[in-house]
Design an enzyme around this catalytic site. Structure first.
Site, mmCIF file in Angstrom:
data_model
loop_
_atom_site.group_PDB
_atom_site.id
_atom_site.type_symbol
_atom_site.label_atom_id
_atom_site.label_comp_id
_atom_site.label_asym_id
_atom_site.label_seq_id
_atom_site.Cartn_x
_atom_site.Cartn_y
_atom_site.Cartn_z
ATOM 1 N N MET A 152 -8.529 8.789 -0.116
ATOM 2 C CA MET A 152 -9.315 9.247 1.042
ATOM 3 C C MET A 152 -9.740 10.697 0.841
ATOM 4 S SD MET A 152 -7.035 7.700 4.153
ATOM 5 C CE MET A 152 -6.278 6.082 4.055
ATOM 6 N N MET A 208 -11.637 -4.956 5.767
ATOM 7 C CA MET A 208 -10.743 -4.078 6.537
ATOM 8 C C MET A 208 -10.438 -4.733 7.882
ATOM 9 S SD MET A 208 -10.122 -1.582 4.562
ATOM 10 C CE MET A 208 -9.006 -0.809 5.729
ATOM 11 N N ASP A 236 -6.909 -5.863 4.535
ATOM 12 C CA ASP A 236 -6.175 -4.598 4.537
ATOM 13 C C ASP A 236 -6.137 -4.022 5.951
ATOM 14 O OD1 ASP A 236 -5.125 -2.107 3.937
ATOM 15 O OD2 ASP A 236 -6.856 -1.417 2.778
ATOM 16 N N HIS A 269 -1.499 -1.345 -4.179
ATOM 17 C CA HIS A 269 -2.723 -0.888 -3.515
ATOM 18 C C HIS A 269 -2.658 0.629 -3.316
ATOM 19 C CE1 HIS A 269 -6.225 -1.587 -0.852
ATOM 20 N NE2 HIS A 269 -5.699 -0.650 -0.069
ATOM 21 N N ASP A 315 -4.633 3.972 -1.821
ATOM 22 C CA ASP A 315 -5.681 4.388 -0.884
ATOM 23 C C ASP A 315 -6.135 5.814 -1.152
ATOM 24 O OD1 ASP A 315 -5.939 2.107 0.980
ATOM 25 O OD2 ASP A 315 -3.802 2.488 1.283
ATOM 26 N N MET A 350 -11.942 5.285 -0.399
ATOM 27 C CA MET A 350 -12.530 5.601 0.906
ATOM 28 C C MET A 350 -13.107 7.004 0.794
ATOM 29 S SD MET A 350 -9.497 3.965 3.185
ATOM 30 C CE MET A 350 -8.421 3.889 1.760
ATOM 31 N N SER A 364 0.841 -1.193 0.000
ATOM 32 C CA SER A 364 0.000 0.000 0.000
ATOM 33 C C SER A 364 0.878 1.246 0.000
ATOM 34 C CB SER A 364 -0.898 0.010 1.243
ATOM 35 O OG SER A 364 -1.395 1.311 1.426
ATOM 36 N N HIS A 368 -8.470 1.615 -3.816
ATOM 37 C CA HIS A 368 -9.383 1.457 -2.680
ATOM 38 C C HIS A 368 -9.985 2.828 -2.376
ATOM 39 C CE1 HIS A 368 -9.517 0.567 1.974
ATOM 40 N NE2 HIS A 368 -10.707 0.798 1.475
HETATM 41 C C1 DX5 Z 1 -5.991 2.140 5.762
HETATM 42 C C2 DX5 Z 1 -5.634 1.779 4.361
HETATM 43 C C3 DX5 Z 1 -4.573 0.754 4.255
HETATM 44 C C4 DX5 Z 1 -3.248 1.139 4.865
HETATM 45 C C5 DX5 Z 1 -2.678 -0.107 5.474
HETATM 46 O O1 DX5 Z 1 -7.146 2.864 5.783
HETATM 47 O O2 DX5 Z 1 -6.767 1.288 3.657
HETATM 48 O O3 DX5 Z 1 -4.408 0.288 2.921
HETATM 49 O O4 DX5 Z 1 -2.326 1.659 3.952
HETATM 50 O O5 DX5 Z 1 -1.526 0.212 6.177
HETATM 51 P P1 DX5 Z 1 -0.845 -0.809 7.183
HETATM 52 O O6 DX5 Z 1 -0.494 -2.048 6.369
HETATM 53 O O7 DX5 Z 1 0.345 -0.082 7.670
HETATM 54 O O8 DX5 Z 1 -1.844 -1.112 8.239
HETATM 55 ZN ZN ZN Z 2 -6.449 0.282 1.656
#
Ligand code: DX5
Ligand code: ZN
Length: 222
Positions: A40, A140, A178, A36, A38, A71, A11, A69
């Site tokens: 947000m 999650m 994740d 991956h 993220d 969010m 990620s 992903h």
């Molecule tokens: C959190 C993200 C994850 C995050 C995971 O909201 O969706 O993808 O990057 O990070 P680690 O592996 O450090 O928990």
């Molecule tokens: Zn994620």
């Protein structure tokens, strides 16, 4: 049904944002299977990251499939933009979408692989009806928003129940997990049926990304 091969998905959230192109090359050479990403929006989750322009800029630096992903609230408004930017897999949170089946069908129509995400507090019953529309289900194992949080062990049982349901219905949907995954936490969820392992801090938090990815794979073989 035989278990799908393990895929490790670093990620980018935990990468060095000042040198993203190098970071991508690094994990690609280190044997990552998927990248991956993220996204947000500061509304669905408390944090803000990046959007389509950054993903488009990274696309030419990396051959790995991009697993985006989302969010964000109202993800339907942006699906086409993310697809155009180079997203290969697109997942939306079941909690953020009122017409989940339509959203997943739209992602497929755009030529991406549709996925649905569940927060730790959300029940599998939310997605039962759309499993045939999903290339992957992302469970999650932390509350989304930040990297580096502690793994919620309670989600292993959810993965096990989902695996059983997919097997019972003969569906090829992949289970991705994740949050908080690292060599010391990954074995149980993988034994329970997870085949796509997202890892942020466990990969980018280490200088040797190859060793980090190998350590995750080895922990799953034990
Ligand atoms: C959190 C993200 C994850 C995050 C995971 O909201 O969706 O993808 O990057 O990070 P680690 O592996 O450090 O928990
Ligand atoms: Zn994620």
């Amino acid at each position: 049904m035989s278990a799908p091969p393990l895929q490790v998905a670093p990620s980018l959230l935990s990468a060095d944002f000042a040198r993203l192109a190098e970071e991508l090359r690094d994990v690609e050479e280190a044997g990552a299977d998927v990248l991956h990403l993220d996204v947000m929006d500061g509304h669905f989750v408390p944090n803000i990251t990046f959007g389509p322009p950054l993903i488009a800029a990274l696309r030419e630096h990396c051959k790995l499939p991009f697993d985006v992903h989302l969010m964000i609230e109202e993800p339907d408004r942006y699906l086409e933009d993310f697809r155009k930017a180079g997203a290969d897999w697109i997942s939306v949170h079941a909690e953020a979408v009122p017409h989940l089946q339509r959203t997943l069908a739209r992602i497929a129509e755009l030529g991406a692989k549709p996925g649905v995400v569940l927060n730790p507090g959300s029940s599998l019953s939310l997605i039962e009806e759309v499993l045939p529309d999903c290339h992957h289900v992302l469970l999650m194992s932390v509350n989304p928003g930040f990297g580096g949080q502690a793994f919620l062990k309670s989600q292993v049982d959810k993965a096990r129940r989902l695996r059983e349901e997919l097997d019972r219905r003969g569906l090829p949907t992949l289970i991705e997990m994740d949050g908080g995954l690292a060599p010391d936490t990954v074995a149980e969820p993988v034994a329970a049926g997870v085949s796509v392992v997202v890892a942020g801090s466990a990969v980018f938090g280490r200088d040797d990304r190859g060793a980090a990815i190998r350590a995750i794979r080895e922990a799953c073989e034990r």
